[in-house]
Design a protein around this motif. Structure first.
Motif, short mmCIF file in Angstrom:
data_model
loop_
_atom_site.label_atom_id
_atom_site.label_comp_id
_atom_site.label_asym_id
_atom_site.label_seq_id
_atom_site.Cartn_x
_atom_site.Cartn_y
_atom_site.Cartn_z
N ARG A 2 0.86 -1.18 0.00
CA ARG A 2 0.00 0.00 0.00
C ARG A 2 0.90 1.23 0.00
NH1 ARG A 2 -5.03 -0.64 0.22
NH2 ARG A 2 -5.53 1.33 1.19
N CYS A 3 0.41 2.28 -0.62
CA CYS A 3 1.16 3.53 -0.69
C CYS A 3 1.30 4.13 0.70
CB CYS A 3 0.46 4.52 -1.61
SG CYS A 3 0.62 4.04 -3.34
N PRO A 4 2.40 4.74 0.97
CA PRO A 4 3.49 5.17 0.09
C PRO A 4 4.65 4.19 0.00
CG PRO A 4 3.83 6.17 2.21
CD PRO A 4 2.55 5.33 2.31
N TRP A 5 4.53 2.99 0.53
CA TRP A 5 5.65 2.05 0.56
C TRP A 5 6.25 1.72 -0.79
CZ3 TRP A 5 8.43 1.86 4.54
CH2 TRP A 5 7.88 2.12 5.79
N PRO A 6 5.47 1.52 -1.85
CA PRO A 6 6.12 1.22 -3.14
C PRO A 6 7.08 2.33 -3.57
CG PRO A 6 3.81 0.65 -3.24
CD PRO A 6 4.01 1.41 -1.95
N ALA A 7 6.66 3.58 -3.44
CA ALA A 7 7.52 4.69 -3.86
C ALA A 7 8.73 4.82 -2.95
CB ALA A 7 6.72 6.00 -3.87
N ILE A 8 8.56 4.58 -1.66
CA ILE A 8 9.68 4.64 -0.73
C ILE A 8 10.70 3.56 -1.04
CG2 ILE A 8 10.34 4.28 1.69
CD1 ILE A 8 7.64 5.65 2.42
N ILE A 23 8.22 -3.73 -8.97
CA ILE A 23 7.42 -3.55 -7.77
C ILE A 23 5.99 -3.99 -8.06
CG2 ILE A 23 6.42 -1.87 -6.18
CD1 ILE A 23 8.97 -0.30 -6.34
N GLU A 24 5.46 -4.79 -7.16
CA GLU A 24 4.08 -5.22 -7.26
C GLU A 24 3.29 -4.44 -6.20
OE1 GLU A 24 1.47 -9.26 -7.76
OE2 GLU A 24 3.60 -9.40 -7.32
N ALA A 25 2.25 -3.75 -6.64
CA ALA A 25 1.44 -2.94 -5.73
C ALA A 25 0.00 -2.91 -6.22
CB ALA A 25 1.99 -1.52 -5.66
N ASP A 26 -0.93 -3.10 -5.30
CA ASP A 26 -2.34 -3.10 -5.70
C ASP A 26 -3.07 -1.83 -5.29
OD1 ASP A 26 -2.45 -3.51 -2.99
OD2 ASP A 26 -3.58 -5.38 -3.09
N PRO A 28 -4.38 1.73 -5.81
CA PRO A 28 -4.62 2.51 -7.03
C PRO A 28 -3.72 3.74 -7.15
CG PRO A 28 -6.69 2.05 -5.90
CD PRO A 28 -5.59 1.56 -5.02
N ARG A 29 -3.21 4.26 -6.06
CA ARG A 29 -2.33 5.44 -6.11
C ARG A 29 -0.90 5.08 -6.48
NH1 ARG A 29 -3.42 7.45 -0.22
NH2 ARG A 29 -2.92 5.27 -0.01
N ALA A 30 -0.57 3.82 -6.48
CA ALA A 30 0.83 3.39 -6.71
C ALA A 30 1.36 3.86 -8.06
CB ALA A 30 0.95 1.88 -6.59
N ALA A 31 0.60 3.74 -9.12
CA ALA A 31 1.09 4.11 -10.45
C ALA A 31 1.55 5.55 -10.48
CB ALA A 31 0.02 3.86 -11.50
N GLY A 32 0.76 6.45 -9.95
CA GLY A 32 1.12 7.86 -9.94
C GLY A 32 2.34 8.14 -9.08
N GLU A 33 2.40 7.53 -7.91
CA GLU A 33 3.52 7.76 -7.01
C GLU A 33 4.82 7.18 -7.57
OE1 GLU A 33 2.82 6.86 -2.93
OE2 GLU A 33 1.00 8.05 -2.88
N LEU A 34 4.72 5.99 -8.16
CA LEU A 34 5.91 5.38 -8.76
C LEU A 34 6.40 6.17 -9.97
CD1 LEU A 34 5.01 1.61 -8.47
CD2 LEU A 34 6.68 2.88 -7.10
#
Length: 57
Positions: A2-8, A23-26, A28-34
């Motif tokens: 869950r965000c913000p962990w993928p971007a971190i 990175i695998e993330a489900d 919905p905000r992950a794409a934008g943050e990454l």
């Protein structure tokens, strides 16, 4: 993840010298943050499939 962990985790991996990260993330905000994290360091983000992102420098 869950965000913000993928971007971190992406920022940490790139800072540590990684040239390719998946990175695998489900969240919905992950794409934008990454995308933001990748572009901040000049990396390219590719969506491999829904929820799986590949970032390369």
């Amino acid at each position: 993840m869950r965000c913000p962990w993928p971007a971190i985790r992406l920022a940490r991996a790139l800072r540590d010298g990684a040239t390719m990260v998946e990175i695998e993330a489900d969240d919905p905000r992950a794409a934008g943050e990454l995308t933001s994290a990748a572009s901040a360091v000049g990396a390219r983000l590719e969506v491999v499939r829904e929820g799986l992102f590949r970032i390369e420098r």
